[in-house]
Design a protein around this motif. Structure first.
Motif, PDB file in Angstrom:
ATOM      1  N   VAL A  44       3.177  54.749  36.090  1.00 55.60           N
ATOM      2  CA  VAL A  44       2.437  53.312  35.681  1.00 55.60           C
ATOM      3  C   VAL A  44       3.213  52.735  36.902  1.00 55.60           C
ATOM      4  O   VAL A  44       3.049  51.698  37.571  1.00 55.60           O
ATOM      5  N   ALA A  45       4.472  53.174  36.751  1.00 59.97           N
ATOM      6  CA  ALA A  45       5.960  52.950  37.977  1.00 59.97           C
ATOM      7  C   ALA A  45       5.070  53.031  39.476  1.00 59.97           C
ATOM      8  O   ALA A  45       5.080  52.568  40.100  1.00 59.97           O
ATOM      9  N   GLU A  46       3.955  53.988  39.992  1.00 62.18           N
ATOM     10  CA  GLU A  46       3.875  54.561  40.439  1.00 62.18           C
ATOM     11  C   GLU A  46       2.305  53.269  41.020  1.00 62.18           C
ATOM     12  O   GLU A  46       2.135  53.424  41.741  1.00 62.18           O
ATOM     13  N   GLN A  48       1.373  50.651  38.809  1.00 60.94           N
ATOM     14  CA  GLN A  48       1.109  49.570  38.559  1.00 60.94           C
ATOM     15  C   GLN A  48       0.359  48.885  38.205  1.00 60.94           C
ATOM     16  O   GLN A  48      -0.591  47.250  38.727  1.00 60.94           O
ATOM     17  N   ASP A  50      -2.801  46.638  35.731  1.00 55.11           N
ATOM     18  CA  ASP A  50      -2.660  45.617  34.884  1.00 55.11           C
ATOM     19  C   ASP A  50      -2.665  45.883  32.816  1.00 55.11           C
ATOM     20  O   ASP A  50      -2.590  44.767  32.119  1.00 55.11           O
ATOM     21  N   ASP A  73      10.188  47.208  30.313  1.00 56.98           N
ATOM     22  CA  ASP A  73       9.714  47.809  31.373  1.00 56.98           C
ATOM     23  C   ASP A  73       9.362  46.725  32.500  1.00 56.98           C
ATOM     24  O   ASP A  73       9.196  46.536  33.490  1.00 56.98           O
ATOM     25  N   TYR A  74       7.696  46.635  31.772  1.00 63.28           N
ATOM     26  CA  TYR A  74       6.568  45.766  32.135  1.00 63.28           C
ATOM     27  C   TYR A  74       6.111  44.858  31.560  1.00 63.28           C
ATOM     28  O   TYR A  74       4.925  45.499  31.587  1.00 63.28           O
ATOM     29  N   ILE A  77       2.072  44.026  32.174  1.00 59.40           N
ATOM     30  CA  ILE A  77       1.004  45.093  31.618  1.00 59.40           C
ATOM     31  C   ILE A  77       1.047  44.484  30.444  1.00 59.40           C
ATOM     32  O   ILE A  77       1.849  45.006  29.082  1.00 59.40           O
TER      33      ILE A  77
END
Length: 212
Positions: A44-46, A48, A50, A73-74, A77
């Motif tokens: 997910v960090a790499e 990004q 939806d 954190d996101y 998402i």
């Protein structure tokens, strides 16, 4: 523009089956896979994405803990939970952690695409069998009988909490301060005799106050 998804499941055959199902859709792109919760957070960090489709039972970091991290954190998402179990407690826990949908693996072929499109439209989705398990015999109860002691703003806050929005997102949506939303949240839980967000979601489902 296609929805960019990551699939997270510790069984490669399940991931392959899900990818085969989803890649038939012109508006969906599977951009990554993960075999456990820790790998998912890295992907997910790499990438990004939806949306994330996540198995609840995974090694290292399980689906509920990973969803909680993702939601913190996101928050933009969206998370769809998959499970081989139609377990009301799992459902409530992962919805409270920040998931927008819960789909039984046994019916994924029938309901997963519907869940994806509902969640993309900022709605929640539960597989019918799971929704029925949670609703029990009270699904036809009248909403007014259960929220008459909430004022209009509290009702609006409750609706958005059940839909999965964070306090910050609710504050932006209703043009309130985040502190006001947090205060309303405590009052709502107290008035409806709920201990936490999982209780509130369960309450909403059982009393016909579902907004998804």
């Amino acid at each position: 523009m296609s929805l960019r998804l990551i699939l997270a499941d510790d069984h490669q055959l399940v991931r392959e089956a899900l990818r085969a199902l989803l890649e038939k859709e012109a508006d969906i792109a599977v951009v990554g896979e993960a075999a456990d919760g820790r790998e998912l957070l890295q992907r997910v960090a790499e990438l990004q994405p939806d949306m994330v489709i996540i198995d609840i039972s995974m090694p290292d970091i399980d689906g509920i803990a990973a969803t909680r991290r993702l939601h913190a954190d996101y928050p933009s998402i969206k998370v769809i939970a998959l499970s081989m179990f139609c377990n009301p407690q799992y459902t409530l826990e992962i919805l409270a952690a920040g998931a927008s949908a819960y789909v039984a693996k046994a019916s994924a072929g029938e309901h997963l695409l519907q869940a994806i499109h509902q969640v993309a439209a900022n709605k929640r989705y539960l597989s019918p069998k799971i929704a029925a398990e949670l609703a029990g015999d009270s699904v036809h109860a009248k909403a007014a009988d259960y929220v008459s002691n909430l004022d209009r703003r509290e009702f609006d806050v409750m609706k958005l909490l059940v839909e999965g929005l964070t306090s910050s997102e609710i504050a932006d949506r209703l043009q309130l301060s985040e502190l006001t939303v947090e205060t309303d949240r405590r009052i709502i839980l107290q008035k409806l005799n709920c201990n936490n967000l999982a209780d509130l979601i369960k309450y909403a489902i059982r009393h016909g106050l579902t907004f998804f």
